[in-house]
Design a protein around this motif. Structure first.
Motif, short mmCIF file in Angstrom:
data_model
loop_
_atom_site.label_atom_id
_atom_site.label_comp_id
_atom_site.label_asym_id
_atom_site.label_seq_id
_atom_site.Cartn_x
_atom_site.Cartn_y
_atom_site.Cartn_z
N VAL A 131 19.83 21.90 -12.58
CA VAL A 131 20.82 22.36 -11.61
C VAL A 131 21.13 23.82 -11.98
CG1 VAL A 131 23.11 22.01 -10.63
CG2 VAL A 131 21.75 20.04 -11.39
N LEU A 132 20.49 24.75 -11.27
CA LEU A 132 20.61 26.17 -11.57
C LEU A 132 21.22 26.88 -10.37
CD1 LEU A 132 17.03 26.69 -13.11
CD2 LEU A 132 19.15 26.14 -14.32
N PRO A 133 22.54 27.05 -10.36
CA PRO A 133 23.19 27.69 -9.21
C PRO A 133 22.70 29.12 -9.01
CG PRO A 133 24.79 26.63 -10.65
CD PRO A 133 23.50 26.64 -11.39
N GLN A 134 22.63 29.53 -7.76
CA GLN A 134 22.29 30.91 -7.44
C GLN A 134 23.51 31.80 -7.64
OE1 GLN A 134 19.03 31.81 -6.62
NE2 GLN A 134 18.72 29.67 -7.25
N ALA A 135 23.31 33.10 -7.56
CA ALA A 135 24.40 34.06 -7.71
C ALA A 135 25.52 33.73 -6.73
CB ALA A 135 23.90 35.48 -7.50
N GLY A 136 26.74 33.67 -7.22
CA GLY A 136 27.88 33.37 -6.37
C GLY A 136 28.15 31.89 -6.20
N GLU A 137 27.28 31.03 -6.75
CA GLU A 137 27.48 29.59 -6.65
C GLU A 137 27.97 29.02 -7.98
OE1 GLU A 137 24.10 28.28 -3.38
OE2 GLU A 137 23.61 28.14 -5.51
N THR A 138 28.37 27.75 -7.95
CA THR A 138 28.79 27.05 -9.16
C THR A 138 28.06 25.72 -9.27
OG1 THR A 138 30.61 25.88 -8.06
CG2 THR A 138 31.10 28.07 -8.97
N GLY A 145 31.76 14.95 -7.13
CA GLY A 145 33.00 15.17 -7.85
C GLY A 145 33.15 14.48 -9.18
N GLY A 146 32.72 13.24 -9.31
CA GLY A 146 32.90 12.51 -10.55
C GLY A 146 32.11 13.04 -11.72
N LEU A 147 31.25 14.02 -11.49
CA LEU A 147 30.38 14.54 -12.55
C LEU A 147 30.75 15.96 -12.97
CD1 LEU A 147 26.98 13.27 -11.10
CD2 LEU A 147 28.38 12.20 -12.89
N TYR A 183 24.25 16.38 -17.78
CA TYR A 183 24.70 17.35 -18.78
C TYR A 183 25.15 18.62 -18.07
CZ TYR A 183 21.68 14.40 -21.75
OH TYR A 183 21.07 13.34 -22.39
N ARG A 184 26.21 19.19 -18.59
CA ARG A 184 26.61 20.53 -18.16
C ARG A 184 26.78 21.37 -19.41
NH1 ARG A 184 31.38 21.20 -14.07
NH2 ARG A 184 30.64 23.31 -14.40
N GLU A 213 25.33 29.10 -17.48
CA GLU A 213 25.94 27.83 -17.11
C GLU A 213 25.03 27.10 -16.13
OE1 GLU A 213 30.17 25.84 -15.75
OE2 GLU A 213 29.92 28.01 -15.59
N HIS A 214 24.75 25.85 -16.45
CA HIS A 214 23.85 25.06 -15.59
C HIS A 214 24.08 23.58 -15.87
CE1 HIS A 214 21.60 25.17 -19.38
NE2 HIS A 214 20.98 24.07 -18.97
N GLY A 215 23.36 22.74 -15.14
CA GLY A 215 23.43 21.30 -15.34
C GLY A 215 22.03 20.71 -15.42
N VAL A 216 21.93 19.52 -15.99
CA VAL A 216 20.68 18.78 -16.06
C VAL A 216 20.97 17.33 -15.67
CG1 VAL A 216 18.85 17.87 -17.55
CG2 VAL A 216 19.63 20.23 -17.85
N ILE A 217 20.21 16.80 -14.74
CA ILE A 217 20.29 15.40 -14.35
C ILE A 217 19.13 14.67 -15.02
CG2 ILE A 217 20.30 13.76 -12.43
CD1 ILE A 217 21.15 16.13 -10.63
N ASP A 218 19.44 13.73 -15.89
CA ASP A 218 18.45 13.01 -16.68
C ASP A 218 18.48 11.55 -16.24
OD1 ASP A 218 17.00 11.67 -18.63
OD2 ASP A 218 18.06 12.54 -20.34
N THR A 219 17.44 11.11 -15.54
CA THR A 219 17.40 9.77 -14.97
C THR A 219 16.25 8.98 -15.57
OG1 THR A 219 18.15 10.78 -12.90
CG2 THR A 219 17.55 8.47 -12.83
N ASP A 220 16.58 7.84 -16.18
CA ASP A 220 15.61 7.01 -16.88
C ASP A 220 15.70 5.59 -16.31
OD1 ASP A 220 13.90 5.80 -18.68
OD2 ASP A 220 15.17 6.09 -20.44
#
Length: 262
Positions: A131-138, A145-147, A183-184, A213-220
């Motif tokens: 999860v790599l937001p572009q410039a101006g994004e979060t 929301g729950g994450l 993960y964030r 700042e970024h996120g990772v979604i890890d699905t197993d």
């Protein structure tokens, strides 16, 4: 998705242990070499085995070494990891499950036709999405929301949420286990310590060496139980695992995220 966020994925089959696997590796490697995986690298891994609580106190931790064999494409975008009891297909250049799942079955079939396996005891799929937001994004714009984690007036170093589910699968086994982690962090994009892309090159699209700042979604998602060596049925079982992963991905990400990755 033309800009799919998958930066590493693996599919794995555990089978009945073959103690003499080293004797058969040359035949398996030669077959997979001719099918597009010419690079060959033996790999020795050192493990620290700590006695469990039920074992005698005088038993000291032991160092064990296990061997596996890497069989990889020339461009190092994908390959196999073979051990005496499992074969893994992994890639850093994921396209769709239509190309991904058949490659595990190709490798498993090469092993079976060489050593004559009795059964598969575990099948699993695991995906890492960046999860790599572009410039101006979060990051919040990409995750439901729950994450979002705890909001605090300081630089976020690390946040992790984990959910574990019992799932319905088919056709060989009726249930599976799904572990969904998010993960964030503020750091370079990396990999969990138990999921390193041995022998593969990182996709340039996901190279990120400076902290950000970024996120990772890890699905197993995996299923365990005795399964016959039937490639068609095993393929259906993997498709069933993938369908649930897709549903969880949609439940984890926002419409904004899916539009950005479309």
């Amino acid at each position: 998705m033309s800009k799919a966020p998958v930066y590493y994925a693996l599919a794995q089959a555990h089978f009945n242990p073959v103690a003499a696997m080293a004797k058969y590796v040359d035949q398996i490697q030669d077959r997979l070499r001719r099918e597009g995986y010419p690079l060959f690298e033996p790999q020795q891994v050192t493990h620290l085995v700590v006695p469990g609580p039920g074992q005698a106190q005088r038993v000291e931790p032991q160092i064990q070494q296990t061997v596996s064999w890497l069989m990889t494409r020339s461009d190092r975008t994908a390959g196999y990891i073979l051990s005496p009891s499992a074969i893994t297909f992994h890639t850093t250049h994921y396209e769709t499950h239509n190309e991904f799942i058949p490659e595990l079955l190709r490798g498993l079939n090469a092993v079976h036709e060489t050593v004559t396996l009795d059964h598969v005891g575990r099948l699993g799929l695991r995906y890492l999405d960046a999860v790599l937001p572009q410039a101006g994004e979060t990051v919040e714009q990409y995750l439901v929301g729950g994450l979002h984690g705890v909001d605090f007036n300081a630089t976020r170093r690390h946040t992790m949420t984990e959910s574990v589910f019992t799932t319905e699968t088919r056709p060989l086994l009726p249930t599976g286990t799904l572990v969904a982690r998010v993960y964030r962090m503020t750091a370079p994009l990396g990999f969990p310590p138990d999921m390193l892309p041995s022998g593969l090159a990182v996709n340039p699209r996901f190279e990120m060496k400076e902290p950000r700042e970024h996120g990772v979604i890890d699905t197993d998602h995996y299923t365990e139980g005795r399964m016959p060596i039937d490639m068609d049925k095993l393929g259906e079982q993997l498709l069933s695992l993938h369908a649930t992963i897709k549903s969880v991905f949609e439940a984890t990400t926002t419409g904004h995220a899916r539009k950005a990755w479309a």
